[in-house]
Design an enzyme around this catalytic site. Structure first.
Site, short mmCIF file in Angstrom:
data_model
loop_
_atom_site.label_atom_id
_atom_site.label_comp_id
_atom_site.label_asym_id
_atom_site.label_seq_id
_atom_site.Cartn_x
_atom_site.Cartn_y
_atom_site.Cartn_z
N LEU A 44 0.85 -1.15 0.16
CA LEU A 44 -0.02 0.03 0.02
C LEU A 44 0.91 1.09 0.01
CD1 LEU A 44 -2.57 -0.75 2.56
CD2 LEU A 44 -3.00 -0.58 0.37
N ASP A 45 0.67 2.14 -0.72
CA ASP A 45 1.54 3.23 -0.86
C ASP A 45 1.52 4.07 0.11
OD1 ASP A 45 -0.45 5.19 -1.36
OD2 ASP A 45 -0.55 4.69 -3.37
N ARG A 46 2.46 5.04 0.77
CA ARG A 46 2.48 5.83 1.70
C ARG A 46 0.98 6.76 2.00
NH1 ARG A 46 6.31 10.32 1.12
NH2 ARG A 46 4.81 11.85 2.27
#
Length: 190
Positions: A44-46
């Protein structure tokens, strides 16, 4: 169980790795999970939040991330504007992002805003532009795919929360908390 299997509710602005390679201070999984030798299944991206599965079981990790197995992942997405039925149909059929056509997806409008913990910092609010929530279930996972898909149909993503990985659900797990999978949950992934 000879392997470890953990569910984690990744908060916003946390890297999906145990180390920070950036010169800027960033929170990582190490700030929340004291279990050695487990790794995130997918990313999951930041800027995204939600359900993350961690394990030391390489075979399961491969099966859940290899697109040929078409393992579903479900997201609740707050978008700018109100998507038309045509925009939702485009998302469902697949859209072109970066010279790639996305696979068909399951897409529906959520009738009401989902009950989620507040995000810190909160998303920007603009009185003149409405927002809507949609649910998207994908069977592939390209880099920033959901964000690129909603932008391609004219509705940029404001907030993105993964709520399910196959049969595993986020409900009951607060941001920053983790727990072990139950044996029945693990069987549901096989």
């Amino acid at each position: 169980m000879k392997h470890r299997y953990l569910l984690f509710h990744k908060p916003y602005d946390v890297l999906t790795q145990f180390t920070n390679d950036s010169p800027e201070p960033r929170r990582t999984l190490k700030d929340f999970i004291p279990v050695p030798d487990v790794y995130a299944v997918g990313r999951l991206d930041r800027d995204s939040e939600g359900l993350l599965l961690l394990t030391d079981d390489g075979a399961l990790q491969h099966r859940l991330t290899d697109p040929r197995y078409e393992h579903p992942r479900t997201y609740w997405v707050q978008v700018e504007g109100s998507p038309t039925p045509q925009a939702l149909e485009q998302l469902a059929k697949g859209v072109d992002i970066q010279e790639y056509r996305t696979r068909p997806a399951q897409v529906r409008m959520l009738p009401v805003e989902p009950e989620l913990p507040l995000r810190e910092p909160p998303i920007r609010f603009r009185k003149s532009i409405p927002t809507a929530w949609i649910e998207i279930t994908l069977t592939e996972g390209k880099n920033r795919q959901v964000r690129r898909m909603t932008a391609a149909v004219g509705h940029p993503t404001l907030r993105l929360v993964r709520v399910a990985i196959g049969p595993l659900r986020l409900e009951g797990l607060a941001p920053g908390k983790w727990r072990n999978l139950t044996s029945s949950e693990l069987k549901g992934l096989e």
